[in-house]
Design an enzyme around this catalytic site. Structure first.
Site, PDB file in Angstrom:
ATOM      1  N   GLU A  27       0.827  -1.206   0.000  1.00  0.00           N
ATOM      2  CA  GLU A  27       0.000   0.000   0.000  1.00  0.00           C
ATOM      3  C   GLU A  27       0.858   1.250   0.000  1.00  0.00           C
ATOM      4  OE1 GLU A  27      -3.196   0.080  -1.155  1.00  0.00           O
ATOM      5  OE2 GLU A  27      -3.585  -1.359   0.444  1.00  0.00           O
ATOM      6  N   HIS A  28       0.518   2.181  -0.889  1.00  0.00           N
ATOM      7  CA  HIS A  28       1.241   3.440  -1.059  1.00  0.00           C
ATOM      8  C   HIS A  28       2.690   3.202  -1.513  1.00  0.00           C
ATOM      9  CE1 HIS A  28      -1.873   6.158   0.460  1.00  0.00           C
ATOM     10  NE2 HIS A  28      -2.179   5.181   1.306  1.00  0.00           N
ATOM     11  N   ASP A  30       3.112   2.127  -4.871  1.00  0.00           N
ATOM     12  CA  ASP A  30       3.126   2.214  -6.335  1.00  0.00           C
ATOM     13  C   ASP A  30       3.649   3.555  -6.835  1.00  0.00           C
ATOM     14  OD1 ASP A  30       0.788   3.511  -5.468  1.00  0.00           O
ATOM     15  OD2 ASP A  30      -0.432   2.771  -7.127  1.00  0.00           O
ATOM     16  N   SER A  61     -25.488   5.777 -16.693  1.00  0.00           N
ATOM     17  CA  SER A  61     -25.090   4.854 -15.635  1.00  0.00           C
ATOM     18  C   SER A  61     -26.323   4.342 -14.910  1.00  0.00           C
ATOM     19  CB  SER A  61     -24.171   5.543 -14.619  1.00  0.00           C
ATOM     20  OG  SER A  61     -23.977   4.725 -13.486  1.00  0.00           O
ATOM     21  N   GLY A 116     -16.355   4.219  -2.975  1.00  0.00           N
ATOM     22  CA  GLY A 116     -15.877   4.801  -1.728  1.00  0.00           C
ATOM     23  C   GLY A 116     -15.346   3.786  -0.746  1.00  0.00           C
ATOM     24  N   ALA A 117     -15.055   2.565  -1.229  1.00  0.00           N
ATOM     25  CA  ALA A 117     -14.652   1.487  -0.328  1.00  0.00           C
ATOM     26  C   ALA A 117     -13.178   1.130  -0.471  1.00  0.00           C
ATOM     27  CB  ALA A 117     -15.511   0.251  -0.591  1.00  0.00           C
ATOM     28  N   ASP A 166      -3.877   0.383  -9.378  1.00  0.00           N
ATOM     29  CA  ASP A 166      -5.292   0.083  -9.541  1.00  0.00           C
ATOM     30  C   ASP A 166      -5.626  -0.256 -10.987  1.00  0.00           C
ATOM     31  OD1 ASP A 166      -5.415   0.688  -6.890  1.00  0.00           O
ATOM     32  OD2 ASP A 166      -6.539   2.556  -7.134  1.00  0.00           O
TER      33      ASP A 166
END
Length: 376
Positions: A27-28, A30, A61, A116-117, A166
């Site tokens: 995490e963090h 990349d 959408s 938002g997850a 991502d």
């Protein structure tokens, strides 16, 4: 529920899907040129698409308000589009900026990737549009090239200075595996992740919270890492060996030291996790996840009370390890659990949230899934 024909009055040229992702570890790292180990979720953004020749981009959408957003492709500029529509618009803009002569389209979008997850719902949307355009315009771009287009879209058009993990996960992950990715040169390897064969499950706990602190904090964290690398004379923090970490920290301002410590130790955790998977020791991932959460909480300081509670409760209830996943300040927690303990861990976290006065979390088991693809 509508479909493409009912919205746009004709049949689409095809349908495509791109998944969200959950990051096992890394995490963090990349945007520090480091290593990451994500898996694709079975949850996807799906697009039915038809080319247009009049320069219009028409977007609908199923998660929106039922309207169709119309944009002129030639007039797309960073900051000019709001809401969910900015993500597909950004991809079309980025393709044109890269020299690809693409035009308008009718796009019908549906997605079950939780928003938002911290599960990359935006990257899934970007990657499904990029994949559809690549096929419809016969651009011949590879999956990593499309991931870079999608990253450029989010960085320059949407305005989020994210790394490439991502988008690479959404484009390149394989069913039943984790993607061991070097974000510097984009070299990658699919590492088998046979959870079922080892009696294990990945439990995703969506805390359903996102704190406003995340708005500018991500950019500040990235800037801090880049400043630390500059002070240490490094291209990126990825180039600082773990054996030299303590010496390097003495050369840095106090406020930068925790950031550097997290990035360097997190990179080592990714490499250790890959070694364990290669050796077939999937249960050994548990302590690595828990150590990663502690680093994100104490050094990088991107956790929050809800993710801390979810991770701690999961471990207390029998999980082999747990950590927050995603950018932080809310979002989701990932727990590695034995198959028979899935329900008890999920129930324990839900009870803990109720007792703390938090809204009930959403929980689901995640099976490593395939990356972006055509589905019809």
């Amino acid at each position: 529920m509508t479909d493409f024909q009912s919205v746009f009055g004709a049949a689409p040229a095809g349908g495509w899907a791109a998944p969200g992702r959950v990051n096992l570890i890394g995490e963090h790292t990349d945007y520090n040129d480091g290593f990451v180990l994500p898996v694709a979720l079975p949850h996807t953004a799906r697009a039915a698409v038809r080319r247009r020749d009049d320069g219009l981009l028409r977007l609908h959408s199923e998660q929106g308000d039922g309207t169709v957003t119309e944009l002129g492709v030639a007039e797309l500029t960073p900051g000019a589009v709001d809401g969910w529509a900015k993500y597909p618009a950004a991809v079309v803009w980025a393709l044109r900026e890269a020299g690809h002569e693409v035009g308008g389209a009718d796009l019908w979008i549906d997605s079950d990737v939780p928003t938002g997850a911290g599960l990359s719902s935006s990257a899934a949307l970007e990657c499904v549009v990029a994949t559809a355009y690549n096929d419809l315009h016969e651009l011949g771009l590879t999956a990593p090239e499309l991931a870079l287009i999608a990253q450029r879209a989010e960085n320059a058009f949407v305005g989020v200075p994210c790394g490439v993990m991502d988008q690479m996960a959404s484009m390149c992950c394989a069913e039943g595996g984790a993607l061991f990715l070097d974000t510097r040169d984009l070299s990658q390897r699919q590492v088998p992740l046979d959870l079922a064969g080892h009696g294990l499950r990945l439990l995703v706990i969506d805390t359903r919270v996102k704190h406003d602190l995340a708005d500018g904090a991500y950019a500040e964290l990235r800037a801090g890492c880049e400043r630390a690398a500059e002070l240490l004379g490094l291209r990126a923090l990825r180039d600082l060996p773990a054996a030299r970490l303590e010496t390097a920290l003495d050369r840095l301002p106090a406020e930068l030291r925790p950031l550097v410590r997290h990035v360097v130790t997190e990179g080592a955790r990714v490499e250790r996790a890959v070694a364990l998977l290669d050796a077939g020791d999937l249960a050994g991932l548990g302590p690595i996840l828990t150590a990663g959460h502690a680093s994100l909480r104490d050094d990088y300081r991107v956790s929050c009370p809800e993710t801390d509670l979810a991770a701690a409760t999961a471990v207390q209830a029998g999980a082999l390890g747990a950590r927050m996943t995603g950018g932080g300040f809310g979002g989701s927690v990932l727990a590695l659990v034995e198959d028979g303990a899935l329900d008890q861990v999920a129930a324990a976290v839900t009870t803990a949230f109720t007792e703390a006065g938090y809204a009930a979390p959403r929980t689901f088991a995640a099976t490593p899934a395939a990356g972006a693809r055509r589905i019809s």
